[in-house]
Enzyme design. Sequence first.
Site, PDB file in Angstrom:
ATOM      1  N   ALA A   1      -4.428   2.797  -1.967  1.00  0.00           N
ATOM      2  CA  ALA A   1      -5.689   3.531  -2.081  1.00  0.00           C
ATOM      3  C   ALA A   1      -6.472   3.529  -0.764  1.00  0.00           C
ATOM      4  O   ALA A   1      -7.683   3.323  -0.742  1.00  0.00           O
ATOM      5  CB  ALA A   1      -6.531   2.946  -3.202  1.00  0.00           C
TER       6      ALA A   1
ATOM      7  N   HIS B   1       0.221  -4.235   2.466  1.00  0.00           N
ATOM      8  CA  HIS B   1       0.359  -2.787   2.691  1.00  0.00           C
ATOM      9  C   HIS B   1       1.357  -2.570   3.825  1.00  0.00           C
ATOM     10  O   HIS B   1       1.074  -1.912   4.819  1.00  0.00           O
ATOM     11  CB  HIS B   1      -1.002  -2.171   3.015  1.00  0.00           C
TER      12      HIS B   1
ATOM     13  N   HIS C   1      -1.974  -9.425  -2.124  1.00  0.00           N
ATOM     14  CA  HIS C   1      -1.491  -9.026  -3.455  1.00  0.00           C
ATOM     15  C   HIS C   1       0.030  -8.853  -3.474  1.00  0.00           C
ATOM     16  O   HIS C   1       0.560  -7.750  -3.517  1.00  0.00           O
ATOM     17  CB  HIS C   1      -2.213  -7.798  -4.021  1.00  0.00           C
TER      18      HIS C   1
ATOM     19  N   ASN D   1       2.658  -5.940  -4.660  1.00  0.00           N
ATOM     20  CA  ASN D   1       2.010  -4.634  -4.606  1.00  0.00           C
ATOM     21  C   ASN D   1       1.888  -4.154  -3.166  1.00  0.00           C
ATOM     22  O   ASN D   1       1.545  -4.925  -2.269  1.00  0.00           O
ATOM     23  CB  ASN D   1       0.622  -4.694  -5.252  1.00  0.00           C
TER      24      ASN D   1
ATOM     25  N   ASP E   1      -3.906  -8.954 -13.917  1.00  0.00           N
ATOM     26  CA  ASP E   1      -4.666  -8.111 -14.841  1.00  0.00           C
ATOM     27  C   ASP E   1      -3.789  -7.410 -15.874  1.00  0.00           C
ATOM     28  O   ASP E   1      -4.291  -6.631 -16.694  1.00  0.00           O
ATOM     29  CB  ASP E   1      -5.490  -7.078 -14.077  1.00  0.00           C
ATOM     30  N   GLY E   2      -2.472  -7.658 -15.830  1.00  0.00           N
ATOM     31  CA  GLY E   2      -1.571  -7.005 -16.763  1.00  0.00           C
ATOM     32  C   GLY E   2      -1.151  -5.619 -16.334  1.00  0.00           C
ATOM     33  O   GLY E   2      -0.306  -5.006 -16.986  1.00  0.00           O
TER      34      GLY E   2
ATOM     35  N   ASP F   1      -9.097  -8.208  -6.348  1.00  0.00           N
ATOM     36  CA  ASP F   1      -8.974  -6.917  -5.661  1.00  0.00           C
ATOM     37  C   ASP F   1      -9.859  -5.895  -6.375  1.00  0.00           C
ATOM     38  O   ASP F   1      -9.523  -4.717  -6.496  1.00  0.00           O
ATOM     39  CB  ASP F   1      -7.519  -6.443  -5.628  1.00  0.00           C
TER      40      ASP F   1
ATOM     41  N   ALA G   1      -5.803   1.921  -7.573  1.00  0.00           N
ATOM     42  CA  ALA G   1      -6.875   1.766  -6.576  1.00  0.00           C
ATOM     43  C   ALA G   1      -7.665   0.492  -6.858  1.00  0.00           C
ATOM     44  O   ALA G   1      -8.739   0.524  -7.445  1.00  0.00           O
ATOM     45  CB  ALA G   1      -7.791   2.986  -6.599  1.00  0.00           C
TER      46      ALA G   1
END
Length: 383
Positions: A136, A191, A212, A215, A244-245, A270, A305
């Site tokens: 994002a 990233h 993270h 991700n 957060d699932g 995040d 995002a």
Amino acid sequence: MVLPTGTVEDGRVIVDGTRITSITSTTTTGTTGTTGTTPENARVVDVSAHWLVPGFVDLHNHGGGGASFSGPAEDVHKAIHAHRLHGTTTLVASTVTDDMDVLVRQAGLLSELAEQGEIAGIHFEGPFISPCRKGAHAEELLRDPDPAEVRKLIDAARGRAKMLTLAAELPGGIDSVRLLAEHGVIAAIGHTDATYEQTVEAIEAGATVATHLFNAMPTLGHRDPGPIAALLEDERVTVELINDGTHLHPAALELAFHHAGPDRVAFITDAMDAAGVGDGRYLLGPMEVDVSDGVARLVQGGSIAGSTLTLDRAFKRAVTIDRLRVEDVVAALSANPARLLGMYDTVGSLEPGKDADLVLLDADFAVKGVMRRGEWVVDPQLG
């Protein structure tokens, strides 16, 4: 009560002013701290049948309560308060990719709030990240990690820069990692489209955090293991996880805990503006975001995002769904990030002499009280 030495079932904490002065328990030997005597005229709160844990420490957070850490001071205060209501008593404010001049100005504003003790410091996520794994972040604003520009952000933060996320495989990436390490700023790999070998090189240069994990990076392959394997295997690296699932399958979370171990995991949010608010249309830096059923996605492209997570929800999920030990969850939410930030002498655990940052949870792990530096942010709800 979860202490560094384990959980006790009959503990008592004495707070005087902003600090914990003593901790007692009949299931441990003696009293820990300066005194076991309750101060005169002290308020006594009986929290039997509840959990008492240290305040949460969030390394990576972009906003909440309908406000952003990329906004004016009023918005920043609003976002800080929104997360305090959910137990986060220590927070690093994260920026998102923007024009360098915008980031420099925001660093100046956030550094003032860090000097006042409202936040623990600044995390720059972007603009030095890979367009292949931009998530994002606005692709037109991305750039290679030029050490001179990295230094510009460090200087703008006036000693309050805590972390910078970058793709170390880009030109200037390794030199920028070294520069960050030399200035006492955490170099975080994220990233990124790096190979396993490039990630190892970045760690050897001084990178100590995986932004993270899983991700916005290549997946783990059996012939091309990529950054995930390198970040998990090195004992010098703390791995961020968004529990957060949505961002992680439970098996991925279990994999990270198994290979990194509970001392190297830091749960983060995040979070973006919608955390603690609800569904709707929001901004993440210059990007429009739609939040539906608690999941934030870019209006253009649909990429995830950030999150709408708060750390109390991460706690509850870790214990009730992921079946992690409460002590390990407390470490991932408090002690581990506090150590990483160099703040463990004041926050991150329930110990005499430390800040009186406490979170009160009921038997279902719902927040029923939050204390920060001796003041109740959320007054105990014991009914």
